[in-house]
Design a protein around this motif. Structure first.
Motif, PDB file in Angstrom:
ATOM      1  N   GLU A 158      40.324 -11.828   7.033  1.00  0.00           N
ATOM      2  CA  GLU A 158      41.558 -11.241   6.500  1.00  0.00           C
ATOM      3  C   GLU A 158      41.609 -11.375   4.980  1.00  0.00           C
ATOM      4  O   GLU A 158      42.034 -10.454   4.281  1.00  0.00           O
ATOM      5  CB  GLU A 158      42.779 -11.921   7.127  1.00  0.00           C
ATOM      6  CG  GLU A 158      42.987 -11.638   8.610  1.00  0.00           C
ATOM      7  CD  GLU A 158      42.035 -12.436   9.499  1.00  0.00           C
ATOM      8  OE1 GLU A 158      41.385 -13.383   8.990  1.00  0.00           O
ATOM      9  OE2 GLU A 158      41.947 -12.109  10.698  1.00  0.00           O
ATOM     10  N   GLU A 159      41.170 -12.520   4.464  1.00  0.00           N
ATOM     11  CA  GLU A 159      41.178 -12.730   3.009  1.00  0.00           C
ATOM     12  C   GLU A 159      40.150 -11.844   2.320  1.00  0.00           C
ATOM     13  O   GLU A 159      40.396 -11.357   1.204  1.00  0.00           O
ATOM     14  CB  GLU A 159      40.910 -14.204   2.705  1.00  0.00           C
ATOM     15  CG  GLU A 159      42.089 -15.113   3.063  1.00  0.00           C
ATOM     16  CD  GLU A 159      41.735 -16.577   2.976  1.00  0.00           C
ATOM     17  OE1 GLU A 159      42.646 -17.392   2.721  1.00  0.00           O
ATOM     18  OE2 GLU A 159      40.545 -16.924   3.182  1.00  0.00           O
ATOM     19  N   ARG A 160      39.000 -11.625   2.955  1.00  0.00           N
ATOM     20  CA  ARG A 160      38.010 -10.713   2.367  1.00  0.00           C
ATOM     21  C   ARG A 160      38.588  -9.309   2.230  1.00  0.00           C
ATOM     22  O   ARG A 160      38.351  -8.626   1.230  1.00  0.00           O
ATOM     23  CB  ARG A 160      36.748 -10.674   3.241  1.00  0.00           C
ATOM     24  CG  ARG A 160      35.898 -11.923   3.174  1.00  0.00           C
ATOM     25  CD  ARG A 160      34.674 -11.798   4.066  1.00  0.00           C
ATOM     26  NE  ARG A 160      33.935 -13.040   4.134  1.00  0.00           N
ATOM     27  CZ  ARG A 160      33.027 -13.436   3.255  1.00  0.00           C
ATOM     28  NH1 ARG A 160      32.739 -12.636   2.235  1.00  0.00           N
ATOM     29  NH2 ARG A 160      32.405 -14.582   3.388  1.00  0.00           N
ATOM     30  N   LEU A 161      39.332  -8.896   3.223  1.00  0.00           N
ATOM     31  CA  LEU A 161      39.939  -7.572   3.186  1.00  0.00           C
ATOM     32  C   LEU A 161      41.052  -7.526   2.135  1.00  0.00           C
ATOM     33  O   LEU A 161      41.149  -6.563   1.364  1.00  0.00           O
ATOM     34  CB  LEU A 161      40.500  -7.206   4.561  1.00  0.00           C
ATOM     35  CG  LEU A 161      41.152  -5.833   4.692  1.00  0.00           C
ATOM     36  CD1 LEU A 161      40.135  -4.725   4.395  1.00  0.00           C
ATOM     37  CD2 LEU A 161      41.741  -5.639   6.092  1.00  0.00           C
ATOM     38  N   GLU A 162      41.869  -8.572   2.072  1.00  0.00           N
ATOM     39  CA  GLU A 162      42.996  -8.587   1.141  1.00  0.00           C
ATOM     40  C   GLU A 162      42.565  -8.678  -0.314  1.00  0.00           C
ATOM     41  O   GLU A 162      43.044  -7.917  -1.164  1.00  0.00           O
ATOM     42  CB  GLU A 162      43.916  -9.771   1.469  1.00  0.00           C
ATOM     43  CG  GLU A 162      45.094  -9.904   0.516  1.00  0.00           C
ATOM     44  CD  GLU A 162      45.939 -11.132   0.809  1.00  0.00           C
ATOM     45  OE1 GLU A 162      46.907 -11.369   0.047  1.00  0.00           O
ATOM     46  OE2 GLU A 162      45.630 -11.864   1.781  1.00  0.00           O
ATOM     47  N   PHE A 163      41.654  -9.604  -0.604  1.00  0.00           N
ATOM     48  CA  PHE A 163      41.301  -9.864  -1.999  1.00  0.00           C
ATOM     49  C   PHE A 163      40.083  -9.083  -2.487  1.00  0.00           C
ATOM     50  O   PHE A 163      39.972  -8.793  -3.685  1.00  0.00           O
ATOM     51  CB  PHE A 163      41.039 -11.359  -2.207  1.00  0.00           C
ATOM     52  CG  PHE A 163      42.243 -12.225  -2.008  1.00  0.00           C
ATOM     53  CD1 PHE A 163      43.315 -12.158  -2.889  1.00  0.00           C
ATOM     54  CD2 PHE A 163      42.320 -13.101  -0.934  1.00  0.00           C
ATOM     55  CE1 PHE A 163      44.432 -12.961  -2.711  1.00  0.00           C
ATOM     56  CE2 PHE A 163      43.428 -13.904  -0.744  1.00  0.00           C
ATOM     57  CZ  PHE A 163      44.499 -13.829  -1.640  1.00  0.00           C
ATOM     58  N   PHE A 164      39.158  -8.747  -1.577  1.00  0.00           N
ATOM     59  CA  PHE A 164      37.896  -8.151  -2.005  1.00  0.00           C
ATOM     60  C   PHE A 164      37.661  -6.749  -1.440  1.00  0.00           C
ATOM     61  O   PHE A 164      36.565  -6.217  -1.550  1.00  0.00           O
ATOM     62  CB  PHE A 164      36.730  -9.068  -1.602  1.00  0.00           C
ATOM     63  CG  PHE A 164      36.875 -10.473  -2.103  1.00  0.00           C
ATOM     64  CD1 PHE A 164      36.690 -10.772  -3.445  1.00  0.00           C
ATOM     65  CD2 PHE A 164      37.231 -11.495  -1.243  1.00  0.00           C
ATOM     66  CE1 PHE A 164      36.841 -12.060  -3.911  1.00  0.00           C
ATOM     67  CE2 PHE A 164      37.383 -12.795  -1.699  1.00  0.00           C
ATOM     68  CZ  PHE A 164      37.192 -13.083  -3.040  1.00  0.00           C
ATOM     69  N   LYS A 165      38.704  -6.153  -0.844  1.00  0.00           N
ATOM     70  CA  LYS A 165      38.598  -4.798  -0.282  1.00  0.00           C
ATOM     71  C   LYS A 165      37.453  -4.696   0.717  1.00  0.00           C
ATOM     72  O   LYS A 165      36.802  -3.665   0.840  1.00  0.00           O
ATOM     73  CB  LYS A 165      38.398  -3.764  -1.386  1.00  0.00           C
ATOM     74  CG  LYS A 165      39.287  -3.940  -2.605  1.00  0.00           C
ATOM     75  CD  LYS A 165      40.760  -3.931  -2.262  1.00  0.00           C
ATOM     76  CE  LYS A 165      41.608  -4.109  -3.519  1.00  0.00           C
ATOM     77  NZ  LYS A 165      43.044  -4.299  -3.209  1.00  0.00           N
ATOM     78  N   ASP A 166      37.176  -5.819   1.388  1.00  0.00           N
ATOM     79  CA  ASP A 166      36.121  -5.925   2.402  1.00  0.00           C
ATOM     80  C   ASP A 166      34.714  -5.789   1.815  1.00  0.00           C
ATOM     81  O   ASP A 166      33.755  -5.543   2.539  1.00  0.00           O
ATOM     82  CB  ASP A 166      36.312  -4.891   3.517  1.00  0.00           C
ATOM     83  CG  ASP A 166      35.858  -5.426   4.867  1.00  0.00           C
ATOM     84  OD1 ASP A 166      35.781  -6.659   5.018  1.00  0.00           O
ATOM     85  OD2 ASP A 166      35.572  -4.619   5.764  1.00  0.00           O
ATOM     86  N   GLU A 167      34.597  -5.958   0.479  1.00  0.00           N
ATOM     87  CA  GLU A 167      33.286  -5.976  -0.161  1.00  0.00           C
ATOM     88  C   GLU A 167      32.683  -7.367   0.006  1.00  0.00           C
ATOM     89  O   GLU A 167      33.349  -8.374  -0.212  1.00  0.00           O
ATOM     90  CB  GLU A 167      33.407  -5.643  -1.642  1.00  0.00           C
ATOM     91  CG  GLU A 167      33.818  -4.207  -1.929  1.00  0.00           C
ATOM     92  CD  GLU A 167      32.673  -3.226  -1.761  1.00  0.00           C
ATOM     93  OE1 GLU A 167      31.508  -3.694  -1.699  1.00  0.00           O
ATOM     94  OE2 GLU A 167      32.934  -2.021  -1.678  1.00  0.00           O
ATOM     95  N   GLY A 168      31.395  -7.430   0.347  1.00  0.00           N
ATOM     96  CA  GLY A 168      30.774  -8.716   0.614  1.00  0.00           C
ATOM     97  C   GLY A 168      30.083  -9.355  -0.574  1.00  0.00           C
ATOM     98  O   GLY A 168      29.886 -10.573  -0.595  1.00  0.00           O
ATOM     99  N   TRP A 169      29.731  -8.550  -1.618  1.00  0.00           N
ATOM    100  CA  TRP A 169      28.920  -9.087  -2.709  1.00  0.00           C
ATOM    101  C   TRP A 169      29.655 -10.214  -3.443  1.00  0.00           C
ATOM    102  O   TRP A 169      30.796 -10.065  -3.868  1.00  0.00           O
ATOM    103  CB  TRP A 169      28.580  -7.989  -3.718  1.00  0.00           C
ATOM    104  CG  TRP A 169      27.614  -8.460  -4.771  1.00  0.00           C
ATOM    105  CD1 TRP A 169      26.258  -8.458  -4.706  1.00  0.00           C
ATOM    106  CD2 TRP A 169      27.949  -9.051  -6.038  1.00  0.00           C
ATOM    107  NE1 TRP A 169      25.721  -8.995  -5.843  1.00  0.00           N
ATOM    108  CE2 TRP A 169      26.739  -9.377  -6.675  1.00  0.00           C
ATOM    109  CE3 TRP A 169      29.159  -9.337  -6.669  1.00  0.00           C
ATOM    110  CZ2 TRP A 169      26.690  -9.964  -7.934  1.00  0.00           C
ATOM    111  CZ3 TRP A 169      29.119  -9.933  -7.931  1.00  0.00           C
ATOM    112  CH2 TRP A 169      27.894 -10.234  -8.543  1.00  0.00           C
TER     113      TRP A 169
END
Length: 287
Positions: free
Chosen positions: A185-196
């Motif tokens: 959920e935090e990856r989606l919220e803060f990083f727009k689901d970008e993994g890099w």
């Protein structure tokens, strides 16, 4: 005919520092917060430009409710020195805002957050404007990451950073870091689901306290008091930065002179006096 703008592009590497005012959007959309924010932001911009310059960095631009700064490291071996200068500026900026609110008395206290990354392949743009004025901008994956990290809430002094930054900085005496693994959920919220860049992140947080003897605590307190009261010359980069930054504040507009006076009072009368009280108690117990 107006003189056309000229551009020069080149590659570089360095430390990226993005600062953000926590909750600025809600403040600007609030009747109670918009006036305070409109007064606070110009003071933050002025103070930040001075802090970055005093730390040997380049103030790139304001970002509405924050700013972007750059500490170029032409050689990789320069990274530790650049990071420590950047962290000195971050620490002082955060303490200054927390203690003085930049001379304001807002209805809701302001807090700032920081994203710090190491950009190894920045695309730099030098812009020559009509009249000879030059400005600088940069883009890169780690630049984008720093902007996203600046939106994360962390313990004092509010830093979220890459592992490269933490490893190169080494032991920072005035605050610590802990590993942070964002949830899905935090990856989606803060990083727009970008993994890099999101698999090796750290946030500032209190170091786990070590058991110390009373003699060791007394030694640390004495060293801190001696350093605070010393008036002799020093080549310590942290002290040189502090002197340059506070001197610039004391030479600035009326509000900044008031801020540095309050900041100095806080250090002298509250922090230093607390250390002296602790030293007295330990000395009495040791007799």
């Amino acid at each position: 005919m107006a003189h056309p703008v000229e551009f020069e592009f080149y590659r570089s590497r360095g430390i990226v520092w993005v600062c953000d005012v926590a909750g600025s959007s809600s403040r600007l959309n609030s009747v109670d917060g918009v006036e305070d924010t409109e007064l606070f932001l110009p003071r933050l911009y002025w103070t930040a430009a001075l802090a970055v310059e005093s730390a040997g960095g380049k103030f790139i631009k304001w970002t509405g409710d924050g700013f972007l700064a750059w500490f170029e490291t032409a050689l990789h071996r320069e990274i530790q020195q650049a990071i420590r200068r950047c962290l000195d500026a971050v620490w002082h900026m955060t303490v200054l805002v927390n203690v003085t609110q930049l001379g304001l008395a807002p209805k809701r206290r302001f807090k700032i957050r920081h994203g710090i990354t190491y950009e190894q392949d920045a695309l730099m743009t030098k812009i020559r404007h009509a009249g000879g004025f030059e400005s600088l901008d940069l883009i890169g994956r780690a630049v984008t990451l720093a902007f996203r990290l600046s939106g994360i809430t962390a313990d004092f002094p509010g830093i979220a950073a890459q592992r490269d930054i933490i490893e190169a900085a080494g032991n920072v005496p005035y605050f610590g870091f802990r590993n942070w693994n964002p949830t899905a959920e935090e990856r989606l919220e803060f990083f727009k689901d970008e993994g890099w860049g999101t698999n090796s992140l750290y946030v500032s947080g209190a170091k786990k306290p070590r058991r110390r003897s009373k003699a060791a605590v007394l030694k640390v307190a004495n060293a801190a008091i001696e350093g605070a009261e010393s008036k002799g010359p020093t080549d310590d980069p942290s002290v040189l930065f502090s002197n340059s930054f506070l001197s610039g504040m004391a030479s600035g507009p009326e509000w900044s002179r008031g801020v540095v006076a309050e900041y100095t009072r806080f250090v002298r009368e509250e922090l230093l006096q607390s250390l002296k009280a602790l030293r007295h108690c330990l000395t009495v117990e040791a007799r």
